[in-house]
Scaffold this motif. Sequence first.
Motif, PDB file in Angstrom:
ATOM      1  N   ARG A 505       0.831  -1.210   0.000  1.00 40.73           N
ATOM      2  CA  ARG A 505       0.000   0.000   0.000  1.00 40.73           C
ATOM      3  C   ARG A 505       0.864   1.258   0.000  1.00 40.73           C
ATOM      4  N   LYS A 506       1.957   1.211   0.742  1.00 41.86           N
ATOM      5  CA  LYS A 506       2.857   2.362   0.778  1.00 41.86           C
ATOM      6  C   LYS A 506       3.459   2.618  -0.601  1.00 41.86           C
ATOM      7  N   ARG A 507       3.906   1.558  -1.281  1.00 34.83           N
ATOM      8  CA  ARG A 507       4.487   1.707  -2.615  1.00 34.83           C
ATOM      9  C   ARG A 507       3.438   2.209  -3.612  1.00 34.83           C
ATOM     10  N   ARG A 508       2.240   1.678  -3.492  1.00 37.04           N
ATOM     11  CA  ARG A 508       1.172   2.081  -4.408  1.00 37.04           C
ATOM     12  C   ARG A 508       0.796   3.546  -4.198  1.00 37.04           C
ATOM     13  N   LEU A 509       0.760   3.985  -2.917  1.00 29.35           N
ATOM     14  CA  LEU A 509       0.438   5.382  -2.618  1.00 29.35           C
ATOM     15  C   LEU A 509       1.536   6.305  -3.114  1.00 29.35           C
ATOM     16  N   GLN A 510       2.788   5.914  -2.923  1.00 33.27           N
ATOM     17  CA  GLN A 510       3.899   6.730  -3.409  1.00 33.27           C
ATOM     18  C   GLN A 510       3.836   6.898  -4.918  1.00 33.27           C
ATOM     19  N   LYS A 511       3.477   5.841  -5.609  1.00 30.52           N
ATOM     20  CA  LYS A 511       3.375   5.925  -7.063  1.00 30.52           C
ATOM     21  C   LYS A 511       2.230   6.841  -7.464  1.00 30.52           C
ATOM     22  N   ALA A 512       1.106   6.762  -6.727  1.00 32.67           N
ATOM     23  CA  ALA A 512      -0.053   7.593  -7.064  1.00 32.67           C
ATOM     24  C   ALA A 512       0.224   9.068  -6.808  1.00 32.67           C
ATOM     25  N   LEU A 513       1.078   9.365  -5.830  1.00 31.48           N
ATOM     26  CA  LEU A 513       1.337  10.753  -5.460  1.00 31.48           C
ATOM     27  C   LEU A 513       2.516  11.369  -6.209  1.00 31.48           C
ATOM     28  N   ARG A 514       3.163  10.598  -7.049  1.00 36.01           N
ATOM     29  CA  ARG A 514       4.294  11.142  -7.807  1.00 36.01           C
ATOM     30  C   ARG A 514       3.800  12.162  -8.827  1.00 36.01           C
ATOM     31  N   THR A 515       4.547  13.247  -8.957  1.00 32.97           N
ATOM     32  CA  THR A 515       4.214  14.286  -9.923  1.00 32.97           C
ATOM     33  C   THR A 515       5.318  14.362 -10.961  1.00 32.97           C
ATOM     34  N   LEU A 516       5.123  15.234 -11.936  1.00 34.02           N
ATOM     35  CA  LEU A 516       6.121  15.418 -12.984  1.00 34.02           C
ATOM     36  C   LEU A 516       7.437  15.913 -12.395  1.00 34.02           C
ATOM     37  N   LEU A 517       7.366  16.667 -11.289  1.00 30.46           N
ATOM     38  CA  LEU A 517       8.582  17.203 -10.677  1.00 30.46           C
ATOM     39  C   LEU A 517       9.467  16.113 -10.087  1.00 30.46           C
ATOM     40  N   ASP A 518       8.874  14.959  -9.711  1.00 29.85           N
ATOM     41  CA  ASP A 518       9.681  13.868  -9.164  1.00 29.85           C
ATOM     42  C   ASP A 518      10.652  13.295 -10.186  1.00 29.85           C
ATOM     43  N   GLU A 519      10.406  13.548 -11.458  1.00 26.36           N
ATOM     44  CA  GLU A 519      11.256  12.997 -12.504  1.00 26.36           C
ATOM     45  C   GLU A 519      12.329  13.965 -12.978  1.00 26.36           C
ATOM     46  N   VAL A 520      12.335  15.194 -12.421  1.00 21.93           N
ATOM     47  CA  VAL A 520      13.290  16.215 -12.865  1.00 21.93           C
ATOM     48  C   VAL A 520      14.624  16.001 -12.151  1.00 21.93           C
ATOM     49  N   PRO A 521      15.717  15.880 -12.887  1.00 22.35           N
ATOM     50  CA  PRO A 521      17.025  15.745 -12.233  1.00 22.35           C
ATOM     51  C   PRO A 521      17.372  17.002 -11.443  1.00 22.35           C
ATOM     52  N   GLY A 522      17.857  16.817 -10.238  1.00 22.61           N
ATOM     53  CA  GLY A 522      18.280  17.944  -9.420  1.00 22.61           C
ATOM     54  C   GLY A 522      17.184  18.615  -8.630  1.00 22.61           C
ATOM     55  N   VAL A 523      15.943  18.126  -8.720  1.00 24.52           N
ATOM     56  CA  VAL A 523      14.832  18.681  -7.942  1.00 24.52           C
ATOM     57  C   VAL A 523      14.413  17.648  -6.900  1.00 24.52           C
ATOM     58  N   GLY A 524      14.809  17.922  -5.658  1.00 27.36           N
ATOM     59  CA  GLY A 524      14.457  17.023  -4.568  1.00 27.36           C
ATOM     60  C   GLY A 524      13.208  17.482  -3.840  1.00 27.36           C
ATOM     61  N   GLU A 525      12.999  16.943  -2.650  1.00 25.95           N
ATOM     62  CA  GLU A 525      11.788  17.237  -1.897  1.00 25.95           C
ATOM     63  C   GLU A 525      11.720  18.721  -1.502  1.00 25.95           C
ATOM     64  N   VAL A 526      12.852  19.298  -1.105  1.00 28.89           N
ATOM     65  CA  VAL A 526      12.846  20.691  -0.650  1.00 28.89           C
ATOM     66  C   VAL A 526      12.499  21.633  -1.801  1.00 28.89           C
ATOM     67  N   ARG A 527      13.157  21.446  -2.958  1.00 32.95           N
ATOM     68  CA  ARG A 527      12.875  22.309  -4.103  1.00 32.95           C
ATOM     69  C   ARG A 527      11.469  22.085  -4.643  1.00 32.95           C
ATOM     70  N   LYS A 528      11.026  20.840  -4.650  1.00 32.15           N
ATOM     71  CA  LYS A 528       9.674  20.548  -5.141  1.00 32.15           C
ATOM     72  C   LYS A 528       8.627  21.250  -4.277  1.00 32.15           C
ATOM     73  N   LYS A 529       8.792  21.176  -2.959  1.00 31.19           N
ATOM     74  CA  LYS A 529       7.846  21.834  -2.061  1.00 31.19           C
ATOM     75  C   LYS A 529       7.857  23.346  -2.260  1.00 31.19           C
ATOM     76  N   ALA A 530       9.071  23.918  -2.414  1.00 36.75           N
ATOM     77  CA  ALA A 530       9.180  25.366  -2.604  1.00 36.75           C
ATOM     78  C   ALA A 530       8.527  25.807  -3.915  1.00 36.75           C
ATOM     79  N   LEU A 531       8.690  25.026  -4.971  1.00 33.99           N
ATOM     80  CA  LEU A 531       8.102  25.363  -6.275  1.00 33.99           C
ATOM     81  C   LEU A 531       6.578  25.319  -6.227  1.00 33.99           C
ATOM     82  N   LEU A 532       6.040  24.271  -5.609  1.00 35.57           N
ATOM     83  CA  LEU A 532       4.593  24.133  -5.548  1.00 35.57           C
ATOM     84  C   LEU A 532       3.976  25.210  -4.657  1.00 35.57           C
ATOM     85  N   GLN A 533       4.661  25.570  -3.566  1.00 37.94           N
ATOM     86  CA  GLN A 533       4.145  26.639  -2.704  1.00 37.94           C
ATOM     87  C   GLN A 533       4.195  27.995  -3.414  1.00 37.94           C
ATOM     88  N   HIS A 534       5.222  28.212  -4.222  1.00 35.73           N
ATOM     89  CA  HIS A 534       5.387  29.503  -4.884  1.00 35.73           C
ATOM     90  C   HIS A 534       4.396  29.683  -6.032  1.00 35.73           C
TER      91      HIS A 534
END
Length: 575
Positions: A505-534
């Motif tokens: 269930r954890k793996r399935r949820l992680q896959k469902a919550l993945r966005t296009l930003l998860d596939e960008v090289p050099g964009v981790g959790e901190v940058r992804k959160k900052a981009l979505l908030q901005h």
Amino acid sequence: MVAKIADVEVLTTRSEKEALILECNLIKLHRPPYNIRFKDDKAYPYLKVTLNEPFPALVITRQPKDDGARYFGPYPDGRALRETVNLLKRLFGIRTMTVVNERRKSGCPWRDTRKFLPRACLEYHLHRCTGPCVMAISPDEYRQLAQRVCEFLEGRAGEVIKQLERAMWEAAEREEFEKAAKLRDQIRALQSVTERQAVQLPVREDIDAYAFVSEMGLGCVQMLVVRGGRLLGDQHFVVRVREGQRVADILSAFIKQRYSSGVPVPQIVLLPVELDDGDVVAEWLSEKRGEPVTVRTAVSGVLRDLLELAERNAEQALREELQREEQERLSREFALRSLQMHLHLPAPPRRIECYDISTTMGVETVGAMVVFVDGKPAKSEYRRFRLKGAWMIDPVTGKPHPDDYAAMREMLIRRFRHYVEGNPKFTELPDLLLVDGGKGQLSVAMQVLQEFGLNIPVAALAKEHELLYAPHSEAPIALPFNSPALHFLQRIRDETHRCALGYHRKRRLQKALRTLLDEVPGVGEVRKKALLQHFGSLKALLQASVEELAKVPHMTRKAAETLWQFLHGQHAHQQ
């Protein structure tokens, strides 16, 4: 501990009190293995009153936080806690449902949204809730109820009864006789509860009295709760005691853990021994309570009698705990010997490993390895596997479906390959290998063991009829339904299934919550959160220029260019 120290860090504080607070926070954050852990690190439940919400609710939680809510407990007995919640619902009508209605989300005035409110729940019709979800009570009146609940849990039932009596007479003077009658019934119920539960003592202060006894490596911290001269109840907590540990150190650790969780602080903390840092603890508790708190012992008088009563209760609780542990040990030993007899093992299986597969039509296939040592789960030995999985063609329908046998084979091969390669996490072999399934899974396990040249007893437990398959038996073994061996195997199988399903269930949820930003090289959790908030949305992000992307916190010019090229390349490809 000293032999395993690799490095030492020092944090300087302005006072001993700040050092104590820092210590409590670091222990809660890192949970170091050498700190005293009560009840084998079990998280006791707390009763939370969400005073940080417009309509406070009663919530049972195991993770108290500094969030503005009031916490009461911890409660070693979950059943007693649920009974307390039912009592509070019956006496005060405070809600336990956590659904937030649309009025509170939108912030609309109270009376403007009655026509948009949901239907009243069953608790309201049973007179166990005052109905804040349908606005049957105003926010001010409801908050007064919540405050009375907190006072009741603090042991101030007498003050609550006086408040209700005043409200009753005021309602009677306004000729609101129905409301006055409800208040009268509530007062009688509260008086009945307090008379039944409380013991009167010749003291007026709020006191938490502690005692500690230990035997055979097990200790018991006993606490008596006295509020306004009334002995309201007791709680006890079990702790593993290592050789050389002092009573003062154990009680100091317990007090810091307990009162750092937001539970009410009494006027007097009564202890059987002096604490080395008693003055600092008293200063810290005084700050939390908002008035002076005394941490002391007693050699005579009523307080000494209270300590002796706590000690007698601690001895009784420890005897019961030791007796329960001995009964559980004998039960586990009997189940293992019974299993040895049914499977013709040379000795009772000390270490048992059980394996299970979880998948959804071949998607996110995972496996779990659960380990029981001496009949008890060894959770530090659990292992989880992400599996490639395989497909096979159904000979009847001609349609492909997941190959569970191949997945089980993949997991077992990886487990024993780690053993052969000397992986420290897989160095110990099991005395019994158990797989969830039937004859097919048993054959797979036997083939893998043969490939690695391992001689390990193996068995399979099938769910449908609870049949046990073993290599030495041509027919499946039907254990009696009251057999301790069957109950033990079912417990292991169910724990393995829970572990595998939870990981899937954890793996399935992680896959469902993945966005296009998860596939960008050099964009981790901190940058992804900052981009979505901005930017607020992926659409706004696609419309941003490189300069606008670079201005976002944690972003660089190079990362902004990479992100812009990736997003527009992906977007153009999708178009």
